[in-house]
Design a protein around this motif. Structure first.
Motif, PDB file in Angstrom:
ATOM      1  N   LEU A 189      22.407  -8.980  40.568  1.00 31.26           N
ATOM      2  CA  LEU A 189      23.459  -7.998  40.846  1.00 31.26           C
ATOM      3  C   LEU A 189      23.940  -7.335  39.558  1.00 31.26           C
ATOM      4  CD1 LEU A 189      25.399  -6.629  42.800  1.00 31.26           C
ATOM      5  CD2 LEU A 189      26.961  -8.571  42.503  1.00 31.26           C
ATOM      6  N   ARG A 190      24.222  -8.144  38.533  1.00 29.87           N
ATOM      7  CA  ARG A 190      24.758  -7.612  37.270  1.00 29.87           C
ATOM      8  C   ARG A 190      23.620  -7.414  36.272  1.00 29.87           C
ATOM      9  NH1 ARG A 190      29.601  -6.382  39.470  1.00 29.87           N
ATOM     10  NH2 ARG A 190      30.696  -8.234  40.232  1.00 29.87           N
ATOM     11  N   MET A 191      23.311  -6.160  35.958  1.00 33.06           N
ATOM     12  CA  MET A 191      22.293  -5.848  34.959  1.00 33.06           C
ATOM     13  C   MET A 191      22.773  -4.661  34.143  1.00 33.06           C
ATOM     14  SD  MET A 191      18.678  -6.245  37.051  1.00 33.06           S
ATOM     15  CE  MET A 191      19.102  -5.014  38.299  1.00 33.06           C
ATOM     16  N   ASP A 192      22.292  -4.561  32.892  1.00 31.81           N
ATOM     17  CA  ASP A 192      22.598  -3.382  32.090  1.00 31.81           C
ATOM     18  C   ASP A 192      21.949  -2.160  32.743  1.00 31.81           C
ATOM     19  OD1 ASP A 192      23.971  -4.912  30.265  1.00 31.81           O
ATOM     20  OD2 ASP A 192      22.216  -5.206  28.955  1.00 31.81           O
ATOM     21  N   GLY A 193      22.608  -1.046  32.657  1.00 31.18           N
ATOM     22  CA  GLY A 193      22.081   0.161  33.290  1.00 31.18           C
ATOM     23  C   GLY A 193      22.295   0.095  34.796  1.00 31.18           C
ATOM     24  N   MET A 194      21.232   0.296  35.559  1.00 32.98           N
ATOM     25  CA  MET A 194      21.318   0.274  37.028  1.00 32.98           C
ATOM     26  C   MET A 194      21.531  -1.154  37.528  1.00 32.98           C
ATOM     27  SD  MET A 194      18.476   1.533  39.821  1.00 32.98           S
ATOM     28  CE  MET A 194      18.459   3.207  39.182  1.00 32.98           C
ATOM     29  N   ASP A 195      22.613  -1.383  38.256  1.00 30.55           N
ATOM     30  CA  ASP A 195      22.849  -2.738  38.775  1.00 30.55           C
ATOM     31  C   ASP A 195      22.104  -2.956  40.088  1.00 30.55           C
ATOM     32  OD1 ASP A 195      24.303  -1.510  40.797  1.00 30.55           O
ATOM     33  OD2 ASP A 195      26.265  -2.067  39.992  1.00 30.55           O
ATOM     34  N   GLY A 196      22.205  -4.191  40.600  1.00 33.20           N
ATOM     35  CA  GLY A 196      21.437  -4.559  41.792  1.00 33.20           C
ATOM     36  C   GLY A 196      21.800  -3.761  43.034  1.00 33.20           C
ATOM     37  N   MET A 197      23.091  -3.479  43.241  1.00 30.85           N
ATOM     38  CA  MET A 197      23.496  -2.721  44.419  1.00 30.85           C
ATOM     39  C   MET A 197      23.014  -1.283  44.348  1.00 30.85           C
ATOM     40  SD  MET A 197      24.787  -4.449  46.818  1.00 30.85           S
ATOM     41  CE  MET A 197      25.268  -3.019  47.782  1.00 30.85           C
ATOM     42  N   THR A 198      23.034  -0.689  43.168  1.00 28.07           N
ATOM     43  CA  THR A 198      22.524   0.678  43.018  1.00 28.07           C
ATOM     44  C   THR A 198      21.020   0.714  43.264  1.00 28.07           C
ATOM     45  OG1 THR A 198      24.250   1.122  41.379  1.00 28.07           O
ATOM     46  CG2 THR A 198      22.414   2.669  41.479  1.00 28.07           C
ATOM     47  N   LEU A 199      20.310  -0.290  42.754  1.00 25.49           N
ATOM     48  CA  LEU A 199      18.874  -0.392  43.023  1.00 25.49           C
ATOM     49  C   LEU A 199      18.628  -0.514  44.518  1.00 25.49           C
ATOM     50  CD1 LEU A 199      15.898  -0.826  42.280  1.00 25.49           C
ATOM     51  CD2 LEU A 199      16.421  -3.251  41.896  1.00 25.49           C
ATOM     52  N   PHE A 200      19.401  -1.383  45.179  1.00 25.55           N
ATOM     53  CA  PHE A 200      19.255  -1.540  46.632  1.00 25.55           C
ATOM     54  C   PHE A 200      19.465  -0.215  47.360  1.00 25.55           C
ATOM     55  CE2 PHE A 200      21.831  -1.786  50.508  1.00 25.55           C
ATOM     56  CZ  PHE A 200      20.859  -2.226  51.389  1.00 25.55           C
ATOM     57  N   GLN A 201      20.518   0.505  46.995  1.00 25.68           N
ATOM     58  CA  GLN A 201      20.818   1.771  47.672  1.00 25.68           C
ATOM     59  C   GLN A 201      19.695   2.785  47.490  1.00 25.68           C
ATOM     60  OE1 GLN A 201      24.615   2.568  45.895  1.00 25.68           O
ATOM     61  NE2 GLN A 201      25.698   1.104  47.206  1.00 25.68           N
ATOM     62  N   ASN A 202      19.103   2.832  46.302  1.00 23.60           N
ATOM     63  CA  ASN A 202      17.978   3.745  46.067  1.00 23.60           C
ATOM     64  C   ASN A 202      16.759   3.354  46.893  1.00 23.60           C
ATOM     65  OD1 ASN A 202      18.271   5.872  43.698  1.00 23.60           O
ATOM     66  ND2 ASN A 202      19.506   4.097  43.114  1.00 23.60           N
ATOM     67  N   LEU A 203      16.483   2.061  46.959  1.00 31.58           N
ATOM     68  CA  LEU A 203      15.346   1.601  47.760  1.00 31.58           C
ATOM     69  C   LEU A 203      15.587   1.811  49.248  1.00 31.58           C
ATOM     70  CD1 LEU A 203      14.534  -1.776  45.939  1.00 31.58           C
ATOM     71  CD2 LEU A 203      13.196   0.339  45.854  1.00 31.58           C
ATOM     72  N   HIS A 204      16.834   1.561  49.674  1.00 29.36           N
ATOM     73  CA  HIS A 204      17.163   1.604  51.106  1.00 29.36           C
ATOM     74  C   HIS A 204      17.042   3.010  51.682  1.00 29.36           C
ATOM     75  CE1 HIS A 204      18.448  -0.779  54.430  1.00 29.36           C
ATOM     76  NE2 HIS A 204      19.504  -0.045  54.687  1.00 29.36           N
ATOM     77  N   LYS A 205      17.241   4.029  50.861  1.00 32.18           N
ATOM     78  CA  LYS A 205      17.124   5.407  51.338  1.00 32.18           C
ATOM     79  C   LYS A 205      15.696   5.706  51.786  1.00 32.18           C
ATOM     80  CE  LYS A 205      20.797   7.296  48.387  1.00 32.18           C
ATOM     81  NZ  LYS A 205      21.086   8.161  47.205  1.00 32.18           N
ATOM     82  N   GLN A 206      14.733   5.186  51.043  1.00 25.50           N
ATOM     83  CA  GLN A 206      13.332   5.477  51.331  1.00 25.50           C
ATOM     84  C   GLN A 206      12.659   4.395  52.175  1.00 25.50           C
ATOM     85  OE1 GLN A 206      11.922   8.381  50.491  1.00 25.50           O
ATOM     86  NE2 GLN A 206      13.885   8.985  49.582  1.00 25.50           N
ATOM     87  N   HIS A 207      13.178   3.177  52.094  1.00 23.36           N
ATOM     88  CA  HIS A 207      12.538   2.045  52.791  1.00 23.36           C
ATOM     89  C   HIS A 207      13.610   1.218  53.492  1.00 23.36           C
ATOM     90  CE1 HIS A 207       9.013   3.048  50.307  1.00 23.36           C
ATOM     91  NE2 HIS A 207       9.860   3.088  49.287  1.00 23.36           N
ATOM     92  N   PRO A 208      14.166   1.728  54.575  1.00 19.10           N
ATOM     93  CA  PRO A 208      15.322   1.072  55.205  1.00 19.10           C
ATOM     94  C   PRO A 208      15.045  -0.317  55.758  1.00 19.10           C
ATOM     95  CG  PRO A 208      14.508   2.889  56.550  1.00 19.10           C
ATOM     96  CD  PRO A 208      13.804   2.991  55.236  1.00 19.10           C
ATOM     97  N   THR A 209      13.778  -0.657  56.037  1.00 20.61           N
ATOM     98  CA  THR A 209      13.491  -1.986  56.588  1.00 20.61           C
ATOM     99  C   THR A 209      13.096  -2.997  55.515  1.00 20.61           C
ATOM    100  OG1 THR A 209      11.160  -1.458  56.998  1.00 20.61           O
ATOM    101  CG2 THR A 209      12.729  -0.971  58.765  1.00 20.61           C
ATOM    102  N   LEU A 210      12.982  -2.557  54.259  1.00 17.47           N
ATOM    103  CA  LEU A 210      12.598  -3.470  53.188  1.00 17.47           C
ATOM    104  C   LEU A 210      13.721  -4.470  52.931  1.00 17.47           C
ATOM    105  CD1 LEU A 210      10.597  -4.137  50.799  1.00 17.47           C
ATOM    106  CD2 LEU A 210      12.068  -2.646  49.410  1.00 17.47           C
ATOM    107  N   PRO A 211      13.464  -5.772  53.061  1.00 15.46           N
ATOM    108  CA  PRO A 211      14.528  -6.750  52.813  1.00 15.46           C
ATOM    109  C   PRO A 211      14.805  -6.907  51.316  1.00 15.46           C
ATOM    110  CG  PRO A 211      12.494  -7.871  53.390  1.00 15.46           C
ATOM    111  CD  PRO A 211      12.224  -6.402  53.536  1.00 15.46           C
ATOM    112  N   VAL A 212      16.078  -6.990  50.968  1.00 16.77           N
ATOM    113  CA  VAL A 212      16.504  -7.169  49.579  1.00 16.77           C
ATOM    114  C   VAL A 212      17.458  -8.360  49.522  1.00 16.77           C
ATOM    115  CG1 VAL A 212      17.743  -6.153  47.626  1.00 16.77           C
ATOM    116  CG2 VAL A 212      16.243  -4.716  49.034  1.00 16.77           C
TER     117      VAL A 212
END
Length: 452
Positions: free
Chosen positions: A56-79
């Motif tokens: 969840l906590r990372m420098d730059g893009m955090d885990g939730m932002t990464l999830f949101q970017n992935l979820h837009k294109q791949h809504p069924t991909l489990p994270v």
């Protein structure tokens, strides 16, 4: 379950990446790593993971932002979100937005592996070993990762090029017409028409005309010539669904068509040649129907050259997530709603349900929750309400008729104190026919004599 699954692990701590990779690889998973959200997005297309585990906590893009970017294109991909700063508010927010799981560090390996397996099982991902087969156009409408269904489909593909009649056995709602269409698609007559007819849905007086056609003036209401479904399917496939509901008189005429490849429309004096591949199906037990004189044995063996048995949805529960997500995305487009997926609890409830109505019932439940949901993620409560309310208010016609018939016979036997001759006279049936009715419903007249 692990074989062939690819997992992308994202963390800016090399030690955590190494530990997770060792744990996952030792359990048979393929693992790719990234040390930032930006790197994960850049490499995602090449990796094509089935699951993402991210800090969840990372420098730059955090885990939730990464999830949101992935979820837009791949809504069924489990994270799965992994963090040392976990809290109840973080977990609630993450799961509400569609994150599959939320694990705090330090973690126990069994807990992580259980979460990974659950994510892959409940997210609706097609298993890697069968993913390539899903692109086969002949069976594109049949969505499944079930070994039972895979076996049925492989058998279907083997028999499709032959001209043999195919009989499909399966409960209502299991997808018999889709299987028939798939067989047609990979058969020699695939360029010809595929026509489906439900023999139980057409009134008996009209069924002969609908199948074989009629001449103008052949009967009242025949205002023009009608070629019939056999002629319309010439050069292709005719799918006769619920063949067990076909009247005996019409079974004789169907047998003649299968033997001679000719039909005689109502009102005609000459036969018309047809070249049609027949696929039939029913949810009834035709061997029982034959034993009780409601289905012709010679027709049964003519139709039943090759038999395929479709499993119920309860026998292929691994397909529930796949189908549920597929239907949800279809319905999201239909109703123009932002629907992304199911909460973990909601999907677990769907997977564990009984599904007496099979895939048709599942679709109805998903449509109900899609209409009622006010959030992108379908909740457990909504699924529970839909399943509880899915019991039909009215039984199917065949069930209602059977229940009425039994109730009627019981009442007659009670009135006549088990005297079959008197009961048959009241029912205006001869004694032999009445005994057949009693046997059909396992009713013993002597028990009604003892009751007095």
């Amino acid at each position: 379950m692990a074989k062939g699954y690819r997992i992308l692990v994202v963390d800016d701590d090399p030690g955590v990446l190494r530990l997770l990779s060792i744990r996952l690889k030792s359990n048979g998973y393929e693992v790719a790593t990234a040390q930032s959200g930006e790197e994960a997005l850049s490499n995602f297309a090449g990796i094509r993971p089935h699951l993402v585990i991210t800090d969840l906590r990372m420098d730059g893009m955090d885990g939730m932002t990464l999830f949101q970017n992935l979820h837009k294109q791949h809504p069924t991909l489990p994270v799965i979100i992994l963090t040392a700063h976990g809290s109840i508010p973080d977990a609630v927010e993450a799961t509400q937005k569609g994150v599959f799981g939320f694990i705090t560090k330090p973690f126990e390996a069994p807990a992580l592996l259980q979460q990974v397996e659950s994510a892959l099982r409940l997210s609706g991902i097609v298993e890697p070993d069968t993913a390539g087969k899903q692109t086969n156009t002949w069976r594109a409408e049949i969505i499944s990762r079930s070994p039972l269904m895979e076996d049925v489909l492989q058998r279907a593909k083997l028999i499709a090029p032959s001209e043999a009649s195919v009989f499909i056995q399966g409960e209502s709602g299991t997808g018999k017409e889709l299987l028939a269409k798939a067989i047609h698609n990979t058969s020699r007559c695939s360029k010809g028409p595929f026509i489906a007819v439900n023999c139980g849905a057409i009134p008996e007086p009209l069924l002969e005309s609908e199948l074989f056609g009629h001449k103008k003036g052949a009967f009242t209401g025949a205002n023009q010539d009608h070629e019939g479904l056999f002629k319309a399917a010439d050069g292709g496939t005719l799918f006769l669904d619920e063949i067990g509901d076909m009247p005996l008189a019409l079974q004789v005429k169907l047998l003649r068509v299968l033997q001679e490849h000719q039909v005689r429309p109502v009102g005609y004096t000459q036969d018309i040649s047809v070249n049609v591949r027949i696929i039939s199906a029913t949810h009834r037990d035709l061997e029982l129907e034959m034993a009780e004189g409601r289905f012709r044995e010679d027709l049964y063996y003519r139709l039943n050259v090759v038999t395929l048995s479709l499993p119920s949805l309860a026998q292929r529960r691994e397909d529930v997530p796949v189908l549920a997500n597929h239907f949800l995305h279809q319905l999201a487009r239909k109703y123009e709603k932002n629907l992304k997926g199911f909460s973990q609890e909601a999907m677990e409830h769907l997977v564990s349900a009984q599904w007496p109505g099979n895939i048709r019932q599942l679709y109805n439940v998903i449509e109900q929750v899609a209409i009622l949901s006010a959030t992108p993620i379908i909740s457990y409560d909504l699924v529970q309400q839909a399943l509880r309310g899915d019991a039909p208010g009215l039984p199917p016609f065949a069930d209602a008729r059977r229940d009425f018939e039994r109730s009627y016979l019981v009442k007659l036997l009670q009135i006549t104190e088990g005297n079959v001759s008197r009961a048959a006279r009241l029912a205006k049936r001869n004694r032999t026919e009445f005994y057949k009715l009693l046997n059909r419903h396992d009713l013993n007249p002597s028990l009604f004599k003892q009751a007095r």
